[in-house]
Design a protein around this motif. Structure first.
Motif, PDB file in Angstrom:
ATOM      1  N   VAL A  66       0.854  -1.187   0.000  1.00 52.55           N
ATOM      2  CA  VAL A  66       0.000   0.000   0.000  1.00 52.55           C
ATOM      3  C   VAL A  66       0.888   1.234   0.000  1.00 52.55           C
ATOM      4  CG1 VAL A  66      -1.820   1.280   1.179  1.00 52.55           C
ATOM      5  CG2 VAL A  66      -1.795  -1.223   1.292  1.00 52.55           C
ATOM      6  N   LEU A  90      -1.775  -1.314  -3.975  1.00 53.29           N
ATOM      7  CA  LEU A  90      -2.761  -0.232  -3.934  1.00 53.29           C
ATOM      8  C   LEU A  90      -2.028   1.065  -3.627  1.00 53.29           C
ATOM      9  CD1 LEU A  90      -5.509  -1.874  -1.675  1.00 53.29           C
ATOM     10  CD2 LEU A  90      -5.415  -1.821  -4.164  1.00 53.29           C
ATOM     11  N   GLU A 105     -11.512  -1.230   0.313  1.00 48.85           N
ATOM     12  CA  GLU A 105     -10.910  -1.844  -0.876  1.00 48.85           C
ATOM     13  C   GLU A 105      -9.759  -2.765  -0.478  1.00 48.85           C
ATOM     14  OE1 GLU A 105      -8.464  -0.558  -4.909  1.00 48.85           O
ATOM     15  OE2 GLU A 105      -9.403   1.011  -3.695  1.00 48.85           O
ATOM     16  N   LEU A 106      -8.943  -2.325   0.469  1.00 51.08           N
ATOM     17  CA  LEU A 106      -7.826  -3.135   0.948  1.00 51.08           C
ATOM     18  C   LEU A 106      -8.323  -4.448   1.553  1.00 51.08           C
ATOM     19  CD1 LEU A 106      -4.854  -3.611   1.630  1.00 51.08           C
ATOM     20  CD2 LEU A 106      -5.171  -2.148   3.653  1.00 51.08           C
ATOM     21  N   LYS A 158     -10.661   3.401   0.874  1.00 53.44           N
ATOM     22  CA  LYS A 158      -9.465   2.630   0.528  1.00 53.44           C
ATOM     23  C   LYS A 158      -9.270   1.482   1.515  1.00 53.44           C
ATOM     24  CE  LYS A 158      -7.138   3.503  -2.447  1.00 53.44           C
ATOM     25  NZ  LYS A 158      -7.096   3.029  -3.846  1.00 53.44           N
ATOM     26  N   GLN A 177      -2.775   5.513  -2.676  1.00 53.16           N
ATOM     27  CA  GLN A 177      -3.717   6.602  -2.435  1.00 53.16           C
ATOM     28  C   GLN A 177      -2.946   7.880  -2.158  1.00 53.16           C
ATOM     29  OE1 GLN A 177      -6.408   6.354   0.997  1.00 53.16           O
ATOM     30  NE2 GLN A 177      -7.993   7.311  -0.254  1.00 53.16           N
ATOM     31  N   VAL A 179      -9.313  -6.793  -1.228  1.00 58.38           N
ATOM     32  CA  VAL A 179      -8.160  -7.314  -1.965  1.00 58.38           C
ATOM     33  C   VAL A 179      -7.430  -8.373  -1.139  1.00 58.38           C
ATOM     34  CG1 VAL A 179      -5.895  -6.692  -2.917  1.00 58.38           C
ATOM     35  CG2 VAL A 179      -7.884  -5.267  -3.400  1.00 58.38           C
TER      36      VAL A 179
END
Length: 92
Positions: A20, A53, A73-74, A70, A55, A77
Motif C-alpha cells: 500500500v 494499492l 478496498e484493501l 481505501k 492513495q 483485496v
C-alpha cells in the motif's frame, strides 16, 4: 517464487503480500519508486506481491492513515488474493 522448507521440514508456500502506497498529494510523484523498492524487499524476504494499492491524500486519516473507502478496498483485496501480510510505505 518457489515454496520454502521450514525448519521442521514441511513445505511452506511463499507469503502473499499486499503493498500500500500512501502519500500526500505533493509526494505522489515519488510513490512509484517507493513501491518498487518495497516490492524488491518483499521478494528478497521470500514473499510474493499479490497486489499493490495506492492513495494520494490531502491529509492522512488520523486513525487508519488511509481513507475509509481505501480501507474497504484493501480488505476486499486481502481476501480475494489470499494475502497474509499488508506492507505500507509509511510508518504507522
Amino acid at each position: 517464487m518457489d515454496a520454502t522448507i521450514s525448519s521442521l521440514g514441511s513445505v511452506m508456500p511463499p507469503e502473499r503480500v499486499i503493498l500500500v502506497g500512501v502519500g500526500l498529494k505533493p509526494e505522489s510523484a515519488s510513490m512509484a519508486g517507493s513501491l518498487a523498492e518495497l516490492e524488491r524487499l518483499v521478494e528478497t524476504a521470500g514473499g510474493v506481491v499479490a497486489a499493490t494499492l495506492s492513495q494520494s491524500l490531502t491529509r492522512y486519516h488520523p486513525a487508519t492513515l488511509i481513507g475509509s473507502g481505501k480501507m474497504g478496498e484493501l480488505a476486499e483485496v486481502v481476501l480475494a488474493r489470499g494475502a497474509s501480510t499488508v506492507v505500507f510505505d509509511r510508518e504507522i
